[in-house]
Design a protein around this motif. Structure first.
Motif, PDB file in Angstrom:
ATOM      1  N   THR A 127       0.820  -1.216   0.000  1.00  0.00           N
ATOM      2  CA  THR A 127       0.000   0.000   0.000  1.00  0.00           C
ATOM      3  C   THR A 127       0.852   1.265   0.000  1.00  0.00           C
ATOM      4  O   THR A 127       0.333   2.352  -0.223  1.00  0.00           O
ATOM      5  N   ALA A 128       2.159   1.134   0.236  1.00  0.00           N
ATOM      6  CA  ALA A 128       3.027   2.320   0.337  1.00  0.00           C
ATOM      7  C   ALA A 128       3.847   2.528  -0.930  1.00  0.00           C
ATOM      8  O   ALA A 128       4.963   3.069  -0.867  1.00  0.00           O
ATOM      9  N   VAL A 129       3.329   2.134  -2.080  1.00  0.00           N
ATOM     10  CA  VAL A 129       4.056   2.320  -3.340  1.00  0.00           C
ATOM     11  C   VAL A 129       4.365   3.790  -3.583  1.00  0.00           C
ATOM     12  O   VAL A 129       5.486   4.155  -3.974  1.00  0.00           O
ATOM     13  N   LYS A 130       3.393   4.663  -3.349  1.00  0.00           N
ATOM     14  CA  LYS A 130       3.585   6.104  -3.566  1.00  0.00           C
ATOM     15  C   LYS A 130       4.678   6.641  -2.654  1.00  0.00           C
ATOM     16  O   LYS A 130       5.542   7.429  -3.066  1.00  0.00           O
ATOM     17  N   GLU A 131       4.653   6.218  -1.405  1.00  0.00           N
ATOM     18  CA  GLU A 131       5.641   6.706  -0.440  1.00  0.00           C
ATOM     19  C   GLU A 131       7.043   6.232  -0.799  1.00  0.00           C
ATOM     20  O   GLU A 131       8.017   6.983  -0.654  1.00  0.00           O
ATOM     21  N   ALA A 132       7.156   4.997  -1.273  1.00  0.00           N
ATOM     22  CA  ALA A 132       8.464   4.493  -1.687  1.00  0.00           C
ATOM     23  C   ALA A 132       9.010   5.307  -2.853  1.00  0.00           C
ATOM     24  O   ALA A 132      10.209   5.644  -2.884  1.00  0.00           O
ATOM     25  N   TYR A 154      14.564   2.229  -2.882  1.00  0.00           N
ATOM     26  CA  TYR A 154      13.790   1.911  -1.680  1.00  0.00           C
ATOM     27  C   TYR A 154      12.458   1.295  -2.092  1.00  0.00           C
ATOM     28  O   TYR A 154      11.852   1.687  -3.086  1.00  0.00           O
ATOM     29  N   SER A 155      11.988   0.322  -1.304  1.00  0.00           N
ATOM     30  CA  SER A 155      10.817  -0.479  -1.676  1.00  0.00           C
ATOM     31  C   SER A 155       9.603  -0.147  -0.808  1.00  0.00           C
ATOM     32  O   SER A 155       9.732   0.222   0.367  1.00  0.00           O
ATOM     33  N   TRP A 160      10.408   2.507   6.241  1.00  0.00           N
ATOM     34  CA  TRP A 160      10.053   3.934   6.216  1.00  0.00           C
ATOM     35  C   TRP A 160       8.849   4.226   5.327  1.00  0.00           C
ATOM     36  O   TRP A 160       8.017   5.080   5.661  1.00  0.00           O
ATOM     37  N   SER A 161       8.746   3.563   4.188  1.00  0.00           N
ATOM     38  CA  SER A 161       7.604   3.820   3.312  1.00  0.00           C
ATOM     39  C   SER A 161       6.306   3.394   3.993  1.00  0.00           C
ATOM     40  O   SER A 161       5.282   4.094   3.904  1.00  0.00           O
ATOM     41  N   LYS A 162       6.344   2.281   4.724  1.00  0.00           N
ATOM     42  CA  LYS A 162       5.150   1.823   5.433  1.00  0.00           C
ATOM     43  C   LYS A 162       4.790   2.763   6.575  1.00  0.00           C
ATOM     44  O   LYS A 162       3.605   3.053   6.810  1.00  0.00           O
ATOM     45  N   LEU A 163       5.793   3.239   7.286  1.00  0.00           N
ATOM     46  CA  LEU A 163       5.527   4.186   8.371  1.00  0.00           C
ATOM     47  C   LEU A 163       4.876   5.454   7.836  1.00  0.00           C
ATOM     48  O   LEU A 163       3.850   5.923   8.374  1.00  0.00           O
ATOM     49  N   LEU A 164       5.445   6.023   6.784  1.00  0.00           N
ATOM     50  CA  LEU A 164       4.904   7.261   6.238  1.00  0.00           C
ATOM     51  C   LEU A 164       3.473   7.064   5.751  1.00  0.00           C
ATOM     52  O   LEU A 164       2.611   7.925   5.964  1.00  0.00           O
ATOM     53  N   ARG A 165       3.215   5.943   5.140  1.00  0.00           N
ATOM     54  CA  ARG A 165       1.854   5.659   4.658  1.00  0.00           C
ATOM     55  C   ARG A 165       0.854   5.629   5.810  1.00  0.00           C
ATOM     56  O   ARG A 165      -0.224   6.248   5.728  1.00  0.00           O
TER      57      ARG A 165
END
Length: 566
Positions: A127-132, A154-155, A160-165
C-alpha cells in the motif's frame, strides 16, 4: 541426569509460526510444532485488491505460546524444560508495527483492537508504493546517497515507506504512536518483559536491510532527510534507535511472566532477532558466495562474503548489503522475488474456482462430501500439474510468462509492475500454463544470479531451503537447468527455525561463534539437483524472451505510454 543443552528456534512465516526444540550438541530435532494464524487464515484485516496485508499481534502471541508449549510437551515436559538454555526468533520482514512508549503494539491497546493500521504491516503489503517512490526521488536531492546500502532503490515493502503511509492515512495512529518496530525486534522484547521501547535492542539485520541504518552514517540518515521528506516524520528518527545488534547477542532473559507461561526458567537467554531468510541461511549452512534461496510464498536470497572482498563495492538493485546481518563479521547481501510459491498458489486458486464455488451446489452429493472432495482435489492440483508439465515436449513451448504477480523485489525493486503471459492459443491447457509460470519464477531467480555476477560477486552454487525446495522436484530441476548450476537441498525440515536455534546456542554461550554452532549443529543436505545440459539451449533462448517481455512490461507501466495503450 542428562546434562544436554537444548535450544528453541522460533520461525514466524507468512501463514504460520513454527518452533523447534533442538539438541545443541548435534542439531537433532527433538520436537516441532506449527501453528496457523487463525485471524490471518480467515482473511481478516486484509484487502488483496489493494495489496493490504495486515496481521494481528494476537496471532503471533498465541502461536508463540502454543508452539513452544507443545514442543516441550512432546519432548517430555518439565524433564526437558529445565535443560533449555536459549530461545531465538526469526520473522518475515519488513513487517513493522506502531507501538506506544511501553513497546506495546497499538492493536493491543484500547480503541485500536480492530484497526488494521495498528497491526503489523506484513512484508507483502504494497500500500506504500507512492511513499516508496517519494523516498527514491527525495534521496536524489542529497550529496550523500542514503540508499547506497539498499541497492539504490527503496521499496514499498520496507520500514520507512510503510511508516509514512500509516501516518498519512490514520490520524489516530499518528497521535498515539511512539515508535515503529519490526516484528523480529518485538518478540524478543516481549519475551524479556520489556516496558520501555527506547531500550529495545534492534536487529542489525532488519535495520540495515530495511530501515537505512548504516555504520557509515553512524546510524540512521539525519533528521533533515526525514523531516524534509514529510513533516509527519519530524522528530521520529530520535524516537527510534542508533545502535543495532547482531543475532549472536542476547536481548535479555525470559521475564517471570513468560517463563511461567511457557514452563521455562528465567535463566533462559533470549537472542536478538533477525529476518527468516537470514537465519535460514545459517540453518542451511551457508558458505561464502553460495546463494541461499528460501523458497516459500516469495523467495529471499542470501549471500555472504568477507567484508574485505566487498570493500568499496556496492551492488545495485538488491535489497541491501549489511555487515553482520547474517554472520557477524561478514557482509550479508539480500535479494529475492516478491512472488514465488504465491504464483503457483494463485494459479491453483484460479483453476479451482468451480471446486470452491460450484461443488457445494451439486445435487449429486451432500455438502460435507462436496467439501471433503474439494479439499482432496485442491491438495493434489500442483503435484499433478507438475507431473503433466514435466512430461510435455520441449519443442512444443509457445507460452511465456513473467513472474511479477506481486511486483518485482529484485533486481531493481518496482512493486507497481504486473505479471503477464503470452503465446496463448486454443491448445494451451493447464499444464502448459503452469509450465510457463514455473519457468518464469526460475527465470526471475536467474535474473538475480546474473545481477550478482554482473556486479562482480561470484555465485558458486545454490542452497535451497523452504517448502518449495523440499516438496517440488519439478521446480528445483527446472531451476537447476535454468541457472546452469547445481542446487543442494538442505535436510532439515524447518531450516529457518534451525538457524534461529543455532543463534540461540551462541547467545546462550554454548558456542563462541555462529560458525562453531553451524559446524556442530548443521544436519547436511538430502539431495542435489544437477543441470541437464540437453535443456541448456532451450532455456537460454526462453530466458532472453523473458527479459524482452519484461522490458516491454516496464515500458507499458510508465505513465507516458499507458494513455496510448488504453
Amino acid at each position: 541426569m542428562s546434562t544436554a543443552n537444548y535450544v528453541i528456534g522460533v520461525d514466524y512465516g507468512t501463514d504460520s509460526v513454527r518452533s523447534v526444540l533442538v539438541n545443541a550438541e548435534n542439531g537433532e530435532e527433538i520436537s516441532a510444532s506449527v501453528f496457523l494464524y487463525p485471524r490471518w487464515k480467515k482473511g481478516l484485516y486484509c484487502k488483496p485488491s489493494i495489496n493490504q496485508f495486515r496481521q494481528h499481534p494476537l496471532d503471533y502471541i498465541e502461536g508463540l505460546t502454543h508452539t513452544i508449549k507443545e514442543c516441550l510437551a512432546k519432548a517430555g515436559g518439565s524433564e526437558i524444560a529445565h535443560l533449555v538454555k536459549g530461545i531465538s526468533i526469526d520473522t518475515t520482514g519488513s513487517s513493522p508495527v506502531a507501538v506506544d512508549a511501553s513497546g506495546t503494539p497499538l492493536a493491543l491497546t484500547p480503541g485500536f483492537e480492530e484497526n488494521p493500521n495498528a497491526m503489523f504491516v506484513l512484508w507483502k503489503d504494497h500500500t506504500a508504493v507512492k511513499e516508496a517512490a517519494e523516498i527514491n526521488e527525495h534521496a536524489t536531492k542529497f550529496p550523500v546517497n542514503y540508499l547506497k546500502y539498499v541497492g539504490g532503490i527503496y521499496s514499498s515493502e520496507w520500514f520507512w515507506s510503510k511508516l509514512l503511509r500509516i501516518l498519512r492515512i490514520d490520524s489516530g495512529i499518528k497521535n498515539s504512536v511512539q515508535s515503529w518496530v519490526e516484528h523480529c525486534d518485538w518478540i524478543p522484547f516481549l519475551l524479556c518483559g520489556g516496558t520501555d521501547v527506547s531500550k529495545m535492542k534492534r536487529s542489525r539485520c532488519a535495520a540495515g536491510h530495511k530501515a537505512l541504518w548504516a555504520e557509515e552514517f553512524n546510524g540512521l540518515p539525519p533528521e533533515h532527510f526525514f523531516s524534509s521528506l514529510d513533516p509527519l516524520l519530524a522528530g521520529f528518527r530520535d524516537r527510534l534507535f542508533t545502535d543495532t545488534y547482531t543475532s549472536d547477542v542476547a536481548a535479555g532473559t525470559l521475564c517471570p511472566e513468560w517463563a511461567e507461561q511457557l514452563g521455562l526458567s528465567t535463566e533462559v537467554v533470549v537472542g536478538v532477532g533477525a529476518f527468516d531468510a537470514h537465519m535460514g541461511a545459517v540453518g542451511g549452512q551457508i558458505e561464502p558466495y553460495y546463494l541461499s534461496k528460501v523458497m516459500g510464498t516469495s523467495t529471499c536470497d542470501i549471500l555472504v562474503a568477507p567484508n574485505r572482498d566487498l570493500h568499496g563495492k556496492l551492488i545495485n538493485g538488491i535489497c541491501g548489503q549489511v555487515n553482520g546481518s547474517v554472520i557477524p563479521g561478514m557482509a550479508g547481501l539480500e535479494a529475492g522475488q516478491s512472488a514465488f510459491g504465491d504464483v503457483y498458489a494463485w494459479f491453483k486458486n484460479l483453476i479451482s474456482w468451480p471446486l470452491a464455488n460450484l461443488l457445494t451446489e451439486s445435487d449429486l452429493i451432500d455438502e460435507a462430501t462436496a467439501i471433503a472432495l474439494r479439499d482432496e482435489l485442491e491438495h493434489k492440483i500442483i503435484a499433478n500439474l507438475s507431473k503433466q508439465a514435466d512430461a510435455l515436449d520441449d519443442e512444443d513451448y509457445a507460452e511465456l510468462a513473467v513472474d511479477w504477480l506481486n511486483g518485482r523485489r529484485t533486481p531493481d525493486a518496482n512493486q507497481e509492475l504486473k505479471g503477464a503471459i503470452t503465446g496463448l492459443g486454443l491448445g494451451t491447457d493447464a499444464p502448459r500454463f503452469f509450465r510457463a509460470l514455473a519457468a518464469a519464477t526460475c527465470f526471475g531467480a536467474k535474473a538475480i544470479v546474473d545481477r550478482f555476477k554482473e556486479q562482480g560477486v561470484p555465485v558458486k552454487g545454490i542452497i535451497g531451503i523452504g517448502g518449495v525446495a523440499k516438496k517440488s522436484p519439478y521446480i528445483m530441476q527446472m531451476m537447476a537447468d535454468v541457472l546452469e548450476m547445481p542446487i543442494r537441498i538442505h535436510r532439515f525440515e524447518h531450516t529457518c527455525a534451525l538457524g534461529a536455534a543455532m543463534f540461540a546456542a551462541v547467545a546462550a554461550g554454548i558456542y563462541p561463534t555462529i560458525e562453531d554452532a553451524m559446524a556442530t549443529m548443521g544436519t547436511g543436505f538430502e539431495k542435489e539437483y544437477k543441470p541437464n545440459i540437453k535443456k541448456q539451449k532451450m532455456y537460454r533462448m526462453h530466458y532472453q524472451q523473458y527479459l524482452g517481455l519484461g522490458r516491454y512490461l516496464e515500458r507499458y507501466n510508465k505513465k507516458d505510454i499507458k494513455p496510448y495503450l488504453s
